[in-house]
Write an enzyme that holds these catalytic residues in place. Structure first.
Site, short mmCIF file in Angstrom:
data_model
loop_
_atom_site.label_atom_id
_atom_site.label_comp_id
_atom_site.label_asym_id
_atom_site.label_seq_id
_atom_site.Cartn_x
_atom_site.Cartn_y
_atom_site.Cartn_z
N HIS A 97 0.89 -0.82 0.00
CA HIS A 97 -0.22 0.01 0.46
C HIS A 97 1.12 1.18 0.08
O HIS A 97 2.00 1.12 1.06
CB HIS A 97 -0.96 0.30 1.02
CG HIS A 97 -0.49 -0.55 2.58
ND1 HIS A 97 -0.12 -1.33 3.05
CD2 HIS A 97 0.75 1.21 3.25
CE1 HIS A 97 0.64 -1.63 4.47
NE2 HIS A 97 1.21 0.14 4.56
N HIS A 99 0.87 4.53 1.43
CA HIS A 99 0.04 6.00 1.58
C HIS A 99 0.25 7.30 0.83
O HIS A 99 1.34 7.63 0.29
CB HIS A 99 0.80 6.75 3.29
CG HIS A 99 0.88 4.99 4.13
ND1 HIS A 99 0.25 5.09 5.04
CD2 HIS A 99 1.64 3.86 4.17
CE1 HIS A 99 0.45 3.93 5.71
NE2 HIS A 99 1.39 3.48 5.09
P1 AMP Z 1 1.76 0.23 7.52
O1 AMP Z 1 1.92 0.17 8.97
O2 AMP Z 1 2.53 0.53 6.48
O3 AMP Z 1 1.81 -0.95 7.31
O4 AMP Z 1 0.45 0.88 7.48
C1 AMP Z 1 -0.90 0.17 7.60
C2 AMP Z 1 -2.47 1.12 7.50
O5 AMP Z 1 -3.66 0.76 7.39
C3 AMP Z 1 -1.88 2.40 8.58
O6 AMP Z 1 -1.93 2.94 8.20
C4 AMP Z 1 -3.06 1.95 9.36
O7 AMP Z 1 -3.82 2.80 10.41
C5 AMP Z 1 -3.80 1.67 8.01
N1 AMP Z 1 -4.98 0.50 8.27
C6 AMP Z 1 -5.64 -0.61 9.29
N2 AMP Z 1 -6.57 -1.59 9.31
C7 AMP Z 1 -6.59 -0.78 8.48
C8 AMP Z 1 -8.43 -0.37 8.18
N3 AMP Z 1 -9.33 -1.65 7.79
N4 AMP Z 1 -9.19 0.63 6.90
C9 AMP Z 1 -8.04 1.15 6.82
N5 AMP Z 1 -6.97 1.99 7.17
C10 AMP Z 1 -6.55 0.82 7.94
#
Ligand code: AMP
Ligand code: ZN
Length: 132
Positions: A97, A99
């Site tokens: 993903h 950001h």
């Molecule tokens: P990372 O630390 O790069 O793996 O980021 C994962 C991101 O996913 C974090 O910023 C979380 O807040 C976000 N996240 C986790 N679960 C969900 C969800 N169900 N819907 C939207 N964002 C999510």
């Protein structure tokens, strides 16, 4: 991919504040935003990280990120685009993903505590960001 939360979101099995999608990818609001409008762009098919994404999909992935950057500029001209790759780098969800994190002059840092997205504000952000 097992119990991957982003696979569930792309399959429509878990809710999200969806902003945009095409055949290849999906963009939705981060549930614990670092700033107002923080969103995620993910490929619909599971890969752990960018180096697992087949080369023929690199163009579609970057195109999706650029499209969402264009939309985020409705909120703020300045923003970060980033990918955490691996646990030590801060990756929590092991489904690739990007950001996109708007930056605002009145709150230059990131919050220490992550607060869950406010549903009313999320609806208004979806309206702004999902418009063509
Ligand atoms: P990372 O630390 O790069 O793996 O980021 C994962 C991101 O996913 C974090 O910023 C979380 O807040 C976000 N996240 C986790 N679960 C969900 C969800 N169900 N819907 C939207 N964002 C999510
Ligand atoms: Zn997945």
């Amino acid at each position: 991919m097992g119990d991957c939360i982003f696979c569930k979101i792309t399959a429509g099995e878990s809710p999200s504040y969806k902003i945009w999608e095409d055949d290849f990818s999906l963009a939705f609001l981060d549930l614990f935003p670092l700033s107002r409008g923080h969103l995620l762009v993910v490929p619909k098919r599971h890969v752990d990280r960018l180096t697992d994404l087949p080369k023929e999909h690199h163009g579609a992935m970057l195109g999706a990120v650029a499209e969402l950057c264009r939309r985020v500029e409705r909120l703020a001209p300045d923003y970060n685009v980033g990918v955490n790759q691996g646990a030590i780098a801060g990756q929590i969800v092991f489904h690739l993903h990007f950001h996109i994190i708007p930056r605002y002059p009145d709150s230059p840092g990131f919050p220490k505590a992550r607060v869950r997205l406010d549903p009313a504000d999320a609806e208004s952000l979806v309206k702004i960001l999902s418009a063509q």
